[in-house]
Design a protein around this motif. Sequence first.
Motif, PDB file in Angstrom:
ATOM      1  N   ARG A  44     -38.740   8.529   4.372  1.00  9.82           N
ATOM      2  CA  ARG A  44     -38.709   9.976   4.128  1.00  9.82           C
ATOM      3  C   ARG A  44     -37.586  10.331   3.154  1.00  9.82           C
ATOM      4  O   ARG A  44     -37.779  11.114   2.222  1.00  9.82           O
ATOM      5  N   LYS A  45     -36.420   9.715   3.334  1.00  8.98           N
ATOM      6  CA  LYS A  45     -35.274   9.984   2.454  1.00  8.98           C
ATOM      7  C   LYS A  45     -35.573   9.547   1.022  1.00  8.98           C
ATOM      8  O   LYS A  45     -35.261  10.263   0.069  1.00  8.98           O
ATOM      9  N   GLN A  46     -36.201   8.372   0.865  1.00 10.23           N
ATOM     10  CA  GLN A  46     -36.511   7.879  -0.480  1.00 10.23           C
ATOM     11  C   GLN A  46     -37.540   8.764  -1.172  1.00 10.23           C
ATOM     12  O   GLN A  46     -37.403   9.066  -2.355  1.00 10.23           O
ATOM     13  N   VAL A  47     -38.546   9.202  -0.435  1.00  5.67           N
ATOM     14  CA  VAL A  47     -39.554  10.091  -1.025  1.00  5.67           C
ATOM     15  C   VAL A  47     -38.906  11.415  -1.418  1.00  5.67           C
ATOM     16  O   VAL A  47     -39.107  11.911  -2.524  1.00  5.67           O
ATOM     17  N   ASP A  68     -48.863   0.834   5.985  1.00  5.86           N
ATOM     18  CA  ASP A  68     -47.467   0.983   6.385  1.00  5.86           C
ATOM     19  C   ASP A  68     -46.790   1.835   5.297  1.00  5.86           C
ATOM     20  O   ASP A  68     -47.041   1.626   4.110  1.00  5.86           O
ATOM     21  N   ALA A  69     -45.928   2.748   5.700  1.00 12.36           N
ATOM     22  CA  ALA A  69     -45.279   3.637   4.742  1.00 12.36           C
ATOM     23  C   ALA A  69     -44.460   2.891   3.692  1.00 12.36           C
ATOM     24  O   ALA A  69     -44.360   3.344   2.553  1.00 12.36           O
ATOM     25  N   ALA A  70     -43.900   1.749   4.045  1.00 11.27           N
ATOM     26  CA  ALA A  70     -43.096   0.977   3.095  1.00 11.27           C
ATOM     27  C   ALA A  70     -43.921   0.468   1.911  1.00 11.27           C
ATOM     28  O   ALA A  70     -43.374   0.151   0.863  1.00 11.27           O
ATOM     29  N   GLU A  71     -45.249   0.417   2.069  1.00 10.08           N
ATOM     30  CA  GLU A  71     -46.112  -0.035   0.980  1.00 10.08           C
ATOM     31  C   GLU A  71     -46.073   0.897  -0.218  1.00 10.08           C
ATOM     32  O   GLU A  71     -46.457   0.496  -1.324  1.00 10.08           O
ATOM     33  N   LEU A  72     -45.593   2.104  -0.039  1.00  8.76           N
ATOM     34  CA  LEU A  72     -45.485   3.038  -1.160  1.00  8.76           C
ATOM     35  C   LEU A  72     -44.616   2.462  -2.266  1.00  8.76           C
ATOM     36  O   LEU A  72     -44.864   2.705  -3.447  1.00  8.76           O
ATOM     37  N   PHE A  73     -43.612   1.722  -1.885  1.00  8.92           N
ATOM     38  CA  PHE A  73     -42.578   1.302  -2.829  1.00  8.92           C
ATOM     39  C   PHE A  73     -42.805  -0.108  -3.391  1.00  8.92           C
ATOM     40  O   PHE A  73     -41.981  -0.586  -4.157  1.00  8.92           O
ATOM     41  N   VAL A  74     -43.894  -0.734  -3.019  1.00 10.15           N
ATOM     42  CA  VAL A  74     -44.203  -2.080  -3.515  1.00 10.15           C
ATOM     43  C   VAL A  74     -44.864  -1.954  -4.883  1.00 10.15           C
ATOM     44  O   VAL A  74     -45.901  -1.302  -5.013  1.00 10.15           O
ATOM     45  N   GLU A  75     -44.244  -2.553  -5.873  1.00 12.81           N
ATOM     46  CA  GLU A  75     -44.815  -2.518  -7.224  1.00 12.81           C
ATOM     47  C   GLU A  75     -45.987  -3.480  -7.317  1.00 12.81           C
ATOM     48  O   GLU A  75     -45.968  -4.562  -6.756  1.00 12.81           O
TER      49      GLU A  75
END
Length: 76
Positions: A44-47, A68-75
């Motif tokens: 949430r903080k990163q978004v 998984d929410a962390a998948e947002l940041f996987v290039e």
Amino acid sequence: MAIQYFWRHPLAEQIREEGRVEVGIEMVLRILEWRGIPVSAAVRKQVRACSDPDQLTAWAQRAVHATDAAELFVEE
């Protein structure tokens, strides 16, 4: 005398850009919420720290398919 239209003023563009960022942030988080994917405080903080509308759009697209929410940041 030249007429200065507010919507053409740099301040108006800045306000529009900030609005696009806020909408993008909310959309990313809502998609995850609607899909029942838990969102950690760190995600949430990163978004919320993102100020790039294009990046937020990319994350929203990833949120549609993420498990998984962390998948947002996987290039890719």
